[in-house]
Design a protein around this motif. Structure first.
Motif, PDB file in Angstrom:
ATOM      1  N   PHE A 138      46.131  69.785  23.024  1.00  0.00           N
ATOM      2  CA  PHE A 138      45.759  70.350  21.624  1.00  0.00           C
ATOM      3  C   PHE A 138      46.534  70.167  20.728  1.00  0.00           C
ATOM      4  CE2 PHE A 138      45.773  73.797  18.614  1.00  0.00           C
ATOM      5  CZ  PHE A 138      44.844  73.493  17.960  1.00  0.00           C
ATOM      6  N   MET A 139      48.025  70.219  20.709  1.00  0.00           N
ATOM      7  CA  MET A 139      49.091  69.961  19.797  1.00  0.00           C
ATOM      8  C   MET A 139      49.155  68.638  19.532  1.00  0.00           C
ATOM      9  SD  MET A 139      51.748  72.903  20.752  1.00  0.00           S
ATOM     10  CE  MET A 139      50.970  74.479  20.704  1.00  0.00           C
ATOM     11  N   GLY A 140      49.061  67.818  20.625  1.00  0.00           N
ATOM     12  CA  GLY A 140      48.905  66.073  20.592  1.00  0.00           C
ATOM     13  C   GLY A 140      47.830  65.826  19.867  1.00  0.00           C
ATOM     14  N   PHE A 188      54.253  72.317  16.038  1.00  0.00           N
ATOM     15  CA  PHE A 188      53.493  71.538  16.984  1.00  0.00           C
ATOM     16  C   PHE A 188      54.113  70.246  17.645  1.00  0.00           C
ATOM     17  CE2 PHE A 188      48.709  73.004  16.360  1.00  0.00           C
ATOM     18  CZ  PHE A 188      49.198  74.205  16.251  1.00  0.00           C
ATOM     19  N   PHE A 189      54.919  69.579  16.705  1.00  0.00           N
ATOM     20  CA  PHE A 189      55.659  68.339  17.158  1.00  0.00           C
ATOM     21  C   PHE A 189      56.759  68.850  18.088  1.00  0.00           C
ATOM     22  CE2 PHE A 189      59.278  65.598  16.712  1.00  0.00           C
ATOM     23  CZ  PHE A 189      58.377  64.208  17.050  1.00  0.00           C
ATOM     24  N   ALA A 190      57.540  69.857  17.631  1.00  0.00           N
ATOM     25  CA  ALA A 190      58.402  70.635  18.594  1.00  0.00           C
ATOM     26  C   ALA A 190      58.009  71.136  19.886  1.00  0.00           C
ATOM     27  CB  ALA A 190      59.283  71.689  17.932  1.00  0.00           C
ATOM     28  N   LEU A 191      56.955  71.689  20.082  1.00  0.00           N
ATOM     29  CA  LEU A 191      56.487  72.099  21.204  1.00  0.00           C
ATOM     30  C   LEU A 191      55.644  71.099  22.043  1.00  0.00           C
ATOM     31  CD1 LEU A 191      54.379  75.293  19.802  1.00  0.00           C
ATOM     32  CD2 LEU A 191      56.462  75.089  21.543  1.00  0.00           C
ATOM     33  N   ALA A 195      59.239  71.595  24.047  1.00  0.00           N
ATOM     34  CA  ALA A 195      59.332  72.415  24.946  1.00  0.00           C
ATOM     35  C   ALA A 195      58.238  72.561  26.117  1.00  0.00           C
ATOM     36  CB  ALA A 195      58.944  73.738  24.073  1.00  0.00           C
ATOM     37  N   LEU A 196      56.646  72.111  25.728  1.00  0.00           N
ATOM     38  CA  LEU A 196      55.733  72.114  26.661  1.00  0.00           C
ATOM     39  C   LEU A 196      56.059  71.074  27.862  1.00  0.00           C
ATOM     40  CD1 LEU A 196      52.552  72.682  24.585  1.00  0.00           C
ATOM     41  CD2 LEU A 196      53.951  74.034  26.141  1.00  0.00           C
ATOM     42  N   VAL A 199      58.397  72.657  30.194  1.00  0.00           N
ATOM     43  CA  VAL A 199      57.635  73.525  31.007  1.00  0.00           C
ATOM     44  C   VAL A 199      56.752  72.920  32.051  1.00  0.00           C
ATOM     45  CG1 VAL A 199      56.142  75.284  31.032  1.00  0.00           C
ATOM     46  CG2 VAL A 199      57.703  75.247  29.322  1.00  0.00           C
ATOM     47  N   LEU A 200      56.125  71.888  31.758  1.00  0.00           N
ATOM     48  CA  LEU A 200      55.183  71.084  32.393  1.00  0.00           C
ATOM     49  C   LEU A 200      55.846  70.575  33.679  1.00  0.00           C
ATOM     50  CD1 LEU A 200      52.217  70.758  32.488  1.00  0.00           C
ATOM     51  CD2 LEU A 200      52.220  68.518  31.107  1.00  0.00           C
ATOM     52  N   LEU A 201      56.869  69.886  33.414  1.00  0.00           N
ATOM     53  CA  LEU A 201      57.838  69.335  34.479  1.00  0.00           C
ATOM     54  C   LEU A 201      58.064  70.272  35.579  1.00  0.00           C
ATOM     55  CD1 LEU A 201      59.677  66.618  32.512  1.00  0.00           C
ATOM     56  CD2 LEU A 201      58.027  66.088  34.181  1.00  0.00           C
ATOM     57  N   LEU A 202      58.486  71.552  35.181  1.00  0.00           N
ATOM     58  CA  LEU A 202      59.139  72.449  35.993  1.00  0.00           C
ATOM     59  C   LEU A 202      58.023  73.090  36.501  1.00  0.00           C
ATOM     60  CD1 LEU A 202      61.238  74.602  37.024  1.00  0.00           C
ATOM     61  CD2 LEU A 202      60.453  75.911  34.792  1.00  0.00           C
ATOM     62  N   LEU A 203      56.850  73.311  36.141  1.00  0.00           N
ATOM     63  CA  LEU A 203      55.562  73.650  36.931  1.00  0.00           C
ATOM     64  C   LEU A 203      55.196  72.841  38.106  1.00  0.00           C
ATOM     65  CD1 LEU A 203      53.551  75.470  34.022  1.00  0.00           C
ATOM     66  CD2 LEU A 203      54.755  76.660  35.838  1.00  0.00           C
ATOM     67  N   VAL A 204      55.388  71.534  37.615  1.00  0.00           N
ATOM     68  CA  VAL A 204      55.074  70.375  38.593  1.00  0.00           C
ATOM     69  C   VAL A 204      55.776  70.544  39.790  1.00  0.00           C
ATOM     70  CG1 VAL A 204      54.654  67.902  38.921  1.00  0.00           C
ATOM     71  CG2 VAL A 204      53.635  69.025  36.966  1.00  0.00           C
TER      72      VAL A 204
END
Length: 432
Positions: A138-140, A188-191, A195-196, A199-204
């Motif tokens: 969404f942010m992208g 949105f650019f920073a997230l 940030a996201l 978080v995504l890499l950690l969760l994967v």
């Protein structure tokens, strides 16, 4: 080859834990030998994730986080940056293909019961990855700052206004302004870029580690047998399981080559995919005075957007629609505790589950058609003079009932012992 072996030994001597990690999760990880094509999509998810991170990094080098410059910077990337058009199309196509592989990956998990004990944590982590991926997408989608980006951001962020008491303040806090503007783009650019993805890499990583702790499921939905009668090369290894490398490495490379070929065809010949991957309204700059004729999200959000639309607003607020939209995702996360069935795989489950699953998939696709406006177009074309809104609402609410009905039916069907299953095989069966 000798040099590579020496390098490996040099690393093992100085970081023995790293070598053990690679062996545990790759070279000496044993997976069931009957995994079929449905198991391609986990590896393809990783492939697309790498593509998104790599292409996103190059796009960020030339992007301007300003409402006055964002759209022009994307045009500059497309027209003036060497190979910028290719990187942008790889990123935009990758976003859509990411959701294609994720949806199919989740469908496989539901089909074969990969969410059931002892893999509840694996499923829960995967569901959280799905939520983070939706936020990332969404942010992208907002960053190109086309007209649909602006109005999509305004509509979606405004949904937080349904939160009691703090709703309006929450909307202004997220936007950083009264309308989507510079502050919104900067946040949105920073997230989206920092940030996201972290978080995504950690969760994967956690998702993969959790999976390898309990072992992969298989199309039969039964556990791989352990014991003295292992494979003929090493009796200490599990029966009916093979090392991930090299067997499933080759398996996934074949899938990756085929997938990349299809993706390249889209990137080079149909990057907008008829308006599905890149909408026509997003090729015009954001304008808060010109509303697009049909505000709708990207195709991968349309099923959930349709649920929001199909729930009537009471007392002038869409709060029930918002709750239903988020509830539709929450129910997916709770699936391990909704399904009390003793059999995992659809191959051996009762007829009721198979019919309900088929209706669930049909309802999800139907909701996607409603959210994308396809249903309204079909009704208007084939039934001239018909009340398009009434027909669309009737169909959309039927699909919404089918979506939520799957979870209600599954809980009753399995909780009260109504399911009649087939006998499970003693060992995993070979798959064609």
């Amino acid at each position: 080859m000798t040099t590579l072996i020496r390098l490996r030994d040099w690393v093992d001597e100085r970081a023995p834990g790293l070598g053990a990690l690679v062996r545990k999760h790759y070279t000496q990880y044993y997976a069931p030998k009957n995994l079929n094509f449905w198991y391609f999509f986990g590896g393809l998810n990783l492939l697309v994730l790498v593509n998104q991170i790599a292409t996103g990094l190059f796009l960020a080098m030339n992007y301007k986080t300003s409402a006055a410059e964002a759209f022009a910077s994307v045009e500059y990337i497309m027209r003036d940056v060497p190979w910028g058009w290719l990187i942008r199309y790889m990123h935009s196509t990758g976003a859509s293909l990411f959701f294609v592989t994720v949806f199919l990956h989740m469908l496989r998990g539901i089909m074969y019961g990969s969410y059931k004990k002892p893999r509840e944590l694996v499923w829960l982590l995967g569901s959280i990855i799905f939520l983070v991926l939706m936020a990332e997408a969404f942010m992208g989608y907002v960053l190109p700052w086309g007209n649909m980006s602006f109005w999509g951001a305004k509509v979606i962020i405004s949904l937080f206004g349904t939160v009691p008491v703090i709703g309006h303040s929450l909307v202004e806090w997220i936007m950083g302004d009264y309308l989507p503007a510079d502050a919104t783009l900067n946040r949105f650019f920073a997230l989206h870029v920092i940030a996201l993805p972290l978080v995504l890499l950690l969760l994967v990583v956690l998702h993969i580690f959790a999976l390898h702790e309990v072992g992969s499921n298989n199309p039969d939905g039964i556990d791989v047998k352990h014991g003295p009668k292992g494979n003929r090369w090493d009796a200490s290894k599990p029966i009916d399981a093979i090392p991930f490398h090299p067997y499933y490495t080759i398996h996934d490379i074949f899938a990756a080559v085929f997938f990349v070929t299809l993706a390249a065809f889209v990137v080079f010949y149909a990057p907008t995919f008829g308006g599905w991957f890149l909408e026509h309204d997003n090729f015009t700059p954001a304008n808060n005075l010109v509303t697009p004729s049909h505000i709708k999200p990207q195709w991968y959000f349309t099923p959930f957007y349709a649920i929001l639309r199909m729930i009537p607003s009471y007392f002038g607020t869409p709060v029930w629609g918002v709750l239903a939209m988020f509830g539709s995702i929450l129910l997916l996360m709770l699936l391990p505790w909704i399904d009390h069935g003793q059999v995992r795989s659809v191959r051996y489950r009762g007829t009721g589950f198979k019919v309900a699953l088929a209706m669930f998939v049909a309802s999800f696709l139907g909701l996607g058609a409603v959210g994308a406006g396809v249903t309204a177009e079909v009704v208007a074309r084939w039934f001239p003079g018909a009340d398009v809104t009434s027909w669309e609402n009737a169909f959309g609410r039927l699909m919404t009932a089918g979506y939520f009905g799957f979870f209600v039916f599954l809980w009753i069907y399995t909780r009260y012992g109504l399911e009649r299953t087939r006998p499970l095989p003693p060992r995993v069966t070979p798959d064609a």
